[in-house]
Every structure is written in C-alpha cells, then in structure tokens.
Design an enzyme around this catalytic site. Structure first.
Site, PDB file in Angstrom:
ATOM      1  N   ASN A 123       6.980 105.532   4.097  1.00 42.00           N
ATOM      2  CA  ASN A 123       7.822 105.838   2.245  1.00 42.00           C
ATOM      3  C   ASN A 123       7.257 103.925   2.108  1.00 42.00           C
ATOM      4  O   ASN A 123       8.030 103.310   2.083  1.00 42.00           O
ATOM      5  CB  ASN A 123       9.231 105.514   1.744  1.00 42.00           C
ATOM      6  N   ARG A 159       6.826 109.851   2.991  1.00 38.76           N
ATOM      7  CA  ARG A 159       6.539 110.059   0.983  1.00 38.76           C
ATOM      8  C   ARG A 159       5.777 110.334   0.208  1.00 38.76           C
ATOM      9  O   ARG A 159       5.687 109.287   0.306  1.00 38.76           O
ATOM     10  CB  ARG A 159       8.561 109.660   1.049  1.00 38.76           C
ATOM     11  N   HIS A 212      12.780 113.658  -6.935  1.00 41.88           N
ATOM     12  CA  HIS A 212      13.635 113.331  -5.918  1.00 41.88           C
ATOM     13  C   HIS A 212      14.228 115.082  -4.995  1.00 41.88           C
ATOM     14  O   HIS A 212      15.506 115.688  -4.851  1.00 41.88           O
ATOM     15  CB  HIS A 212      15.171 113.571  -6.447  1.00 41.88           C
ATOM     16  N   GLY A 262      21.400 107.760  -8.051  1.00 41.84           N
ATOM     17  CA  GLY A 262      21.620 106.709  -7.496  1.00 41.84           C
ATOM     18  C   GLY A 262      20.331 106.124  -8.819  1.00 41.84           C
ATOM     19  O   GLY A 262      20.862 105.967  -9.729  1.00 41.84           O
ATOM     20  N   ARG A 266      16.177 103.503 -16.629  1.00 39.01           N
ATOM     21  CA  ARG A 266      15.064 104.637 -17.858  1.00 39.01           C
ATOM     22  C   ARG A 266      16.015 105.338 -18.589  1.00 39.01           C
ATOM     23  O   ARG A 266      16.817 106.372 -18.610  1.00 39.01           O
ATOM     24  CB  ARG A 266      14.574 105.642 -16.223  1.00 39.01           C
ATOM     25  N   GLU A 325      17.131 111.286   2.579  1.00 40.55           N
ATOM     26  CA  GLU A 325      15.477 111.909   2.568  1.00 40.55           C
ATOM     27  C   GLU A 325      14.788 111.430   3.427  1.00 40.55           C
ATOM     28  O   GLU A 325      13.852 112.420   4.155  1.00 40.55           O
ATOM     29  CB  GLU A 325      14.821 111.027   1.302  1.00 40.55           C
TER      30      GLU A 325
HETATM   31  P1  AMP Z   1      21.043 104.376  -4.438  1.00 43.00           P
HETATM   32  O1  AMP Z   1      19.681 104.459  -6.060  1.00 43.00           O
HETATM   33  O2  AMP Z   1      21.153 105.815  -3.950  1.00 43.00           O
HETATM   34  O3  AMP Z   1      20.985 103.283  -3.808  1.00 43.00           O
HETATM   35  O4  AMP Z   1      22.337 104.375  -5.572  1.00 43.00           O
HETATM   36  C1  AMP Z   1      21.739 102.833  -5.968  1.00 43.00           C
HETATM   37  C2  AMP Z   1      23.153 102.455  -7.212  1.00 43.00           C
HETATM   38  O5  AMP Z   1      23.882 103.141  -6.803  1.00 43.00           O
HETATM   39  C3  AMP Z   1      23.262 101.648  -7.605  1.00 43.00           C
HETATM   40  O6  AMP Z   1      23.783 101.676  -9.178  1.00 43.00           O
HETATM   41  C4  AMP Z   1      24.693 101.128  -7.035  1.00 43.00           C
HETATM   42  O7  AMP Z   1      25.698 100.576  -8.061  1.00 43.00           O
HETATM   43  C5  AMP Z   1      25.527 102.372  -7.234  1.00 43.00           C
HETATM   44  N1  AMP Z   1      26.482 102.554  -5.880  1.00 43.00           N
HETATM   45  C6  AMP Z   1      26.147 101.726  -4.501  1.00 43.00           C
HETATM   46  N2  AMP Z   1      27.304 101.753  -4.397  1.00 43.00           N
HETATM   47  C7  AMP Z   1      28.474 101.948  -5.238  1.00 43.00           C
HETATM   48  C8  AMP Z   1      30.041 102.200  -5.282  1.00 43.00           C
HETATM   49  N3  AMP Z   1      30.735 101.726  -4.817  1.00 43.00           N
HETATM   50  N4  AMP Z   1      30.712 103.293  -7.108  1.00 43.00           N
HETATM   51  C9  AMP Z   1      29.558 102.951  -7.373  1.00 43.00           C
HETATM   52  N5  AMP Z   1      28.041 102.849  -7.596  1.00 43.00           N
HETATM   53  C10 AMP Z   1      27.696 102.289  -6.491  1.00 43.00           C
END
Ligand code: AMP
Length: 399
Positions: free
Chosen positions: A7, A93, A182, A212, A243, A386
């Site tokens: 990626n 990707r 996504h 995420g 965003r 992914e």
């Molecule tokens: P991703 O882009 O899928 O890696 O997700 C990132 C987001 O997931 C960020 O906003 C993190 O704060 C949130 N995140 C990861 N672990 C937790 C958790 N235990 N509780 C709440 N948010 C989380």
C-alpha cells in the site's frame, strides 16, 4: 504461494508478505517519511521466529524505500525469503479505479495507463499507488502484479444512487459521480459475515459500518453494494477524524466569497481541519472519549455529532435495503469502542437493532454477535483485514 501486499502512499509504503493459501503473515512493516531527513521503517517478521526492528535512516525516494524493504525481507540472518523470485505475486492497493475497474485486475501497461487516467479523481492517492506499482515491477520482475481497487466493490451501485443531481454533462464528460471507498474492507467484512452466518452472501442484506480515521457506511443488498456514504472523493458522508463528511455544498462558496479563503484553503479545511478535530481539537477517538469522561463539553458534542450522523445513515440505508439481516461494525473505532457502538445503536429498536451492552463490553478476538437474544437484526463486530483481502484477491486472480 508467497504474496506481497503493498500500500503505497505519497511518503510511505506499508507491506505484508503472506504465505497463501494458509493466510500466514511472514513479515510486515511500514516505511514512513520517505524523502524527509529521517525516514523510519518498522519491520516485523513472524517466521521462523518473531523479531521487531525499527530502523531510522534517510530514504530519499520510493525506489530506495522498496530496495530497503527487499533487503530486510531477504536478510541473510532474519530474512523470510532467500530471493525476490520467491514472491509469486504483488497485490497493490489502488485507491481509485474510476469506472474502468469492477474487480481486481492483473496489471499490464494498458491497466497502468487506465489507473493514470483516473489520477485526477484521486490526486493524493493514485500517483503514489502508480509509483508503488512501477517500483515493484522493477524489483519483482517475475511476479504477477495485481491491482485491488478501493472503488471496485461499489461499482454495483445503481445510477439513481451514484449520480449527483448536477448537469448530466458533468458526469458524461468529467465522470463526476459517487464512487465510494473502503470497498476492500466493506467487501471483506460482508464475506466474513456470510461465512459466520452460514448463508450465501448473495442472500444477505447488510449495513457495513467502517469506523477508522476515515469512516464510511455501505448498504449491501443481496451481497452487492447499492449505496455508500463516501462519494466522488473520500470526503463525503460520515463525520471523520479530520474530514467534515456531508455539509451544505454552498459552504465552500461562502468560505471563499465571505471569508476570503482560497479554494486550496477550503480543500485543506474540509479534509484536514474538520470532522472530530474541527469540533473538539482532537481526532483520536480514544482521547476524545477520555476527554468526555472528564467533562469536556466539546468532546461530548463531537461524539454526539459523530454518532448521530452514523445513525442517520443507518436509517436511510435500512429504508432502501428493506429486510435488514445484520449491521456490521469494523475498523479501529467500530471494533474497539463499545461507547460508540452503544450510542449508534440506541433507540433503533423499531428497525430491529437491539444491542446487548454486556456482550458489547466483552473483549476478545474474532467475530462477535452483539444483539440481545431474540433480536431480528444481528449486530456483528467483524475485524477488518484489508491486506488479507488483497492477498486473497491476488491469489484468486493468479492462482
Ligand atoms: P483505524 O484507521 O482503523 O486504524 O482507526 C483509528 C481510530 O480508531 C482512531 O480514532 C483511534 O482512536 C480509534 N481507536 C483505536 N482503538 C480504540 C479504542 N480502544 N477505543 C476507541 N477508539 C479506538
């Protein structure tokens, strides 16, 4: 079969080497800050034994970056392959396939040209993805190169949902329409749901909620994407980390005309200074939840807005799907935050969504069912993957 998943971003390369079909990760890592004074590689190998390394050195460009990754993968002491020729295929990707790609595709010069033609639709992503492909072709000369598109899964969305109500020529001449993103994640978790529920995907109506840093929600009817919240770009839809998601389209005009922002400043404001960050100065959901716990009113508001938007989409998509078999939470926030799941699901009993808070609270690996006993709509927590999906698609194509 060994498949390397890559990626490539404008200053980063994420990679994972899989042994397929066993789905074993042999090594993974991320190279960041390419071109900066100190670049950093986090590299991890799992076979024959686990080893974690962090290397900091100047890596001027992507070619040097991939060379460094190849050196790590083939290292005489802790490498996982002896030679690059052991890699059978490289799965890339690619963010935007426009209307040209409905499925993963074996890369040749024509395909590369088509990806380049779609670059204006994803100017931050496609050029970097192309660089990754061109560089990988230099190093892995004998390997098949496969492009897996973020947009492909959403190519089943019908015109009534993918068109914007703009002069039709803008679609005909400039391809302005909803593409959705996504897709690899929405597709992967929907397939996992089908396996878990022991039903064919083609018989399932689902709402998949990917939360995420970026976030999107997809309506899946009979296994196919029929609508999704991200649009021509990944800016539309849910409130995200930085965003804005949906706003009145007249706001950019107002910002330019009355506040004197340039169009570039508006673009940056909507993509990097809005969303959760814009509301409460923080875009990490863990921090925001902790701030709310301490009584921070902006954090409270940000979470309310975040959940409210998701809820509105669930309502809209349940209206267009008809029978709803399951909603699926995935990605960093969707998988890890019981608070967000609870606030999204509350007061949705009338469409069969009834979360069991106790089940949602329990930690653990793998797929979990979170609805109360007897509820007609399943609430599933499904970890997304992914990279694995790209490896699987690549294997299917070249296998
Ligand atoms: P991703 O882009 O899928 O890696 O997700 C990132 C987001 O997931 C960020 O906003 C993190 O704060 C949130 N995140 C990861 N672990 C937790 C958790 N235990 N509780 C709440 N948010 C989380």
């Amino acid at each position: 079969m060994k498949i390397l998943v890559i990626n490539t971003g404008s200053s980063s390369i994420k990679y994972q080497l899989f042994l397929m079909p066993d789905k074993i990760v042999l090594a993974n890592g991320v190279l960041e800050k390419i071109g900066e004074a100190t670049s950093r590689i986090k590299h991890e190998v799992f076979k024959p034994q686990s080893l974690k390394q962090v290397i900091e050195e100047h890596i001027p460009d992507h070619k040097t970056g991939l060379q460094t990754i190849v050196d790590l993968l083939t290292h005489p002491d802790h490498g996982v392959i002896e030679d690059v020729s052991e890699v059978d295929a490289v799965g890339h990707r690619v963010v935007h396939g426009g209307e040209d790609f409905q499925a993963p595709t074996l890369i040749n010069d024509d395909v590369l040209d088509a990806i380049k033609r779609n670059s204006p639709l994803a100017p931050l992503h496609n050029p970097a993805n192309i660089m990754g492909i061109e560089t990988a072709r230099l190093f892995f000369k004998e390997a098949h190169q496969v492009a897996v598109f973020d947009t492909a899964f959403h190519q089943t969305i019908p015109a009534k949902a993918f068109l914007y109500a703009l002069p039709h020529d803008l679609y005909k001449s400039h391809k302005i329409r909803r593409y959705g993103f996504h897709g690899t994640s929405h597709h992967y978790v929907s397939e996992q749901a089908a396996l878990y529920l022991k039903r064919p995907l083609s018989a399932l109506n689902l709402i998949t909620i990917h939360l995420g840093n970026g976030g999107s929600i997809t309506a899946i009817k009979g296994g196919q994407s029929i609508d999704t919240s991200m649009g021509m770009t990944p800016l539309e839809g849910l409130v995200m980390g930085t965003r804005s998601g949906d706003i009145d389209p007249a706001i950019p005009y107002f910002l330019c005309k009355n506040i004197g922002l340039s169009i570039e400043e508006v673009d940056s404001l909507l993509n990097t200074k809005s969303g959760l960050k814009g509301i409460c100065d923080n875009n990490d959901m863990r921090d925001i939840l902790a701030l709310r716990e301490k009584g921070d009113q902006r954090a409270k508001l940000a979470i309310e807005m975040y959940c409210y938007r998701i809820k509105k989409y669930i309502g809209a998509y349940s209206a267009v799907i008809g029978r709803l078999d399951a909603i699926i939470f995935t990605a960093g926030i969707g998988e890890n935050s019981r608070e967000i799941r609870e606030e999204v699901c509350c007061e949705l009993e009338h469409i069969g969504i009834r979360l069991d808070s106790e089940k949602s609270r329990q930690r653990g690996m793998g797929i979990k069912e979170l609805q109360v006993d007897g509820a007609c709509t399943k609430i599933l927590l499904i970890p997304t993957n992914e990279e694995l999906k790209i490896a699987l698609e690549t294997m299917t194509l070249v296998g």
